[in-house]
Design an enzyme around this catalytic site. Structure first.
Site, PDB file in Angstrom:
ATOM      1  N   LYS A   1     -12.090 117.679 -17.887  1.00  0.00           N
ATOM      2  CA  LYS A   1     -13.051 116.576 -17.775  1.00  0.00           C
ATOM      3  C   LYS A   1     -14.475 117.140 -17.741  1.00  0.00           C
ATOM      4  O   LYS A   1     -14.699 118.195 -17.144  1.00  0.00           O
ATOM      5  CB  LYS A   1     -12.741 115.798 -16.492  1.00  0.00           C
TER       6      LYS A   1
ATOM      7  N   SER B   1     -12.022 107.072 -14.295  1.00  0.00           N
ATOM      8  CA  SER B   1     -13.023 107.693 -15.124  1.00  0.00           C
ATOM      9  C   SER B   1     -12.498 108.879 -15.943  1.00  0.00           C
ATOM     10  O   SER B   1     -13.100 109.249 -16.937  1.00  0.00           O
ATOM     11  CB  SER B   1     -14.189 108.183 -14.271  1.00  0.00           C
TER      12      SER B   1
ATOM     13  N   SER C   1      -9.415 107.450 -10.266  1.00  0.00           N
ATOM     14  CA  SER C   1      -9.904 107.981 -11.543  1.00  0.00           C
ATOM     15  C   SER C   1      -8.953 108.941 -12.253  1.00  0.00           C
ATOM     16  O   SER C   1      -9.198 109.317 -13.403  1.00  0.00           O
ATOM     17  CB  SER C   1     -11.255 108.683 -11.353  1.00  0.00           C
TER      18      SER C   1
END
Lengths: 456, 101
Positions: free
Chosen positions: A65, A140, A164
């Protein structure tokens, strides 16, 4: 099609010299070249790697990420403010990944600053769900979950603040394992809410998540809130019987969950068949968690994002997107003189009540189980005009995040018509990832919902 | 219903948070914040009398380290300035912060 290998399969096959690392990389990079322009999963790609066959992760391509600082590799947190930011240092978790022989194949798209549950707040465009491109991947950590779902990596890293990791894992039909808060170091990660941020594996199977967690967990002197607790071997509970375990099912009678629940409830039968006991239990209304999380998270965001300006990061605070502006400002308000009692302090009290509520349930049950998200992946554009989209989407996960409890989402239903998945959220007391892994692994191996396993 | 947050307050918050916003945004944000705080206000119904606050969940207290220089974690001057928008003679250049409106 070596990109379709699970982490465990890839490690084993490289160990037996059945496959070559360069062939795995070739297939992964080809799948990225094929699909990335359509799905917008990676923001940056790294094609350089080293043969590391003597190390446990053997040089395998791992997606990361884009909020993990990676030395000399642009790290944007999907924000324009950081679009040119080349970290001068490495996050502890990615350093550990590298030390174990993992190679970063690319940095994945996310909600800007991790603010959101859809990737629609990314300032570099949304990611599409590789299971069905009319739908969102969740967020996310949507890019990392999508990279796993699309076999554009062997495994991935995400971060969870409240949902997330687990929510995008559910929407993309993959596994997300959020460890206990403090189990993995937050050093070098663009912070969102420091009291709940948890770096986590996102993988094809539960086994893969356990393997990856083994390599990224542990105390870090550079992160004062990381725990000195001994790190167990998380793979030890794989394949272990769940006979006589007590499973408490929560959030079964919430309004708005009826459709998803009708598909979810029958999936619990397998636990009874495997000898565990399954009971419906009552937890505090998660709607309160929405209020608590909103305040705690906005408040921490306002403090954490105060450091970002053009003095050190080239681009100024005028480049923040709408969502970041909203969160920073609302958090500034909830912490400001005259309002902190009403909002911040009050929320931290209700937070205590919710944690105690879970702790009480854990006196009776070994694990708690619920749906991960209120439904299937939503369609593109679903967040427009929804100021609370993420909070409502992550409602079922917020208490476990606010309390620091570990949890995993595993695929538990597949809709043939849309090719979309539902996730089952399995939670355990602090430091008991072993229980989460045991139950999640038993579920995965005894059902046919995992698209990388051939159980039936 | 009266909005919990009006334009004036938004303007003030924006200043505190150092976020530049337009006057159109002030209006939108006032509505947005009021809507969000309505959800938060439901917490008022919870009886929290005598309940402690939870700021963190690790149980750790007063973590300190030896006051020693860790050279592994030091930037050179060049590295420290690497992402700055403006530098001068090896320093960061910043806007004047005091005595400004």
């Amino acid at each position: 099609m070596l990109n379709k290998l699970t982490l465990k399969q890839a490690i084993d096959k490289l160990g037996n010299k059945e496959v070559k690392l360069e062939d795995i990389w070739l297939d992964v990079l080809n799948s990225i070249k094929d699909k990335n322009s359509k799905f917008n999963i990676y923001l940056n790609i790294n094609e350089k790697y080293q043969d590391q066959l003597n190390k446990p992760l053997k040089g395998l391509p791992i997606a990361v990420k884009d909020n993990f600082c990676t030395k000399d590799l642009i790290t944007t947190a999907s924000s324009l403010l950081l679009k040119d930011f080349k970290p001068q240092f490495e996050s502890t978790v990615t350093q550990k990944l590298k030390d174990a022989g993992g190679e970063i194949v690319g940095k994945t798209n996310m909600d800007a600053w991790a603010h959101g549950s859809s990737t629609e707040t990314s300032q570099f465009g949304r990611t599409l769900n590789p299971r069905n491109s009319e739908h969102l991947p969740g967020g996310s950590s949507g890019g990392s979950a999508a990279a796993v779902a699309a076999d554009m990596c062997i495994a991935a890293l995400g971060t969870e603040t409240a949902g997330s990791v687990r929510q995008p894992a559910a929407w993309c039909g993959v596994v997300g394992l959020k460890p206990t808060y403090g189990r993995t170091s937050r050093y070098g990660i663009a912070a969102m809410a420091s009291s709940t941020d948890s770096p986590s594996p996102i993988t094809k199977t539960v086994e893969d998540a356990a393997i990856l967690l083994n390599h990224i967990a542990g105390h870090d002197p550079l992160n004062a809130t990381s725990s000195t607790k001994e790190v167990p071997d998380f793979t030890e509970n794989l394949g272990k019987s769940i006979k006589d375990l007590k499973i408490g099912v929560i959030y079964h009678d919430l309004k708005g969950l009826e459709d998803a629940w009708a598909l979810f409830a029958p999936q619990l039968d397998i636990f009874t068949k495997l000898g565990a006991s399954v009971e419906y239990a009552q937890a505090m209304d998660p709607k309160h968690a929405v209020g608590v999380y909103t305040v705690v998270q906005r408040s921490e965001v306002s403090s954490n994002l105060a450091r970002f300006d053009d003095v050190r990061y080239q681009h100024g605070r005028d480049t923040f997107g709408d969502e970041a502006k909203r969160r920073i400002m609302l958090g500034t308000h909830t912490l400001s003189k005259g309002y902190a009692d009403q909002y911040y302090n009050m929320s931290q009290q209700v937070r205590t009540m919710m944690i105690k509520d879970y702790e009480k349930l854990f006196e009776t049950y070994d694990v708690l189980v619920s749906l991960t998200s209120p439904g299937f992946a939503k369609k593109i554009g679903a967040t427009e005009g929804e100021a609370m989209f993420g909070e409502l989407e992550d409602m079922l996960l917020e208490v476990s995040s606010l309390g620091g409890f570990p949890g995993a989402s595993v695929p538990c239903y597949h809709d043939k018509k849309t090719n979309l998945y539902l996730g089952m959220n399995i939670m355990a007391p602090m430091w008991r990832e072993d229980l989460v892994i045991q139950v999640a692994d038993a579920f995965e191996k005894n059902t046919h919902w995992n698209s990388w396993r051939n159980n039936d | 219903m009266k909005q919990a947050v009006n334009k004036q307050l938004v303007k003030h918050i924006a200043q505190l948070a150092n976020i530049p916003i337009s006057s159109q945004e002030e209006e939108e944000l006032a509505k947005d914040f009021s809507k969000t705080l309505e959800v938060v206000d439901k917490l008022q119904k919870v009886d929290t009398k005598g309940v402690e606050m939870t700021h963190q969940v690790t149980g750790l207290t007063n973590i300190t380290r030896e006051d020693e220089v860790n050279e592994k974690n030091m930037f050179t001057q060049k590295e420290a300035l690497a992402n700055a928008s403006r530098t001068h003679d090896g320093f960061f250049v910043v806007e004047r912060l005091i005595d400004v409106e």
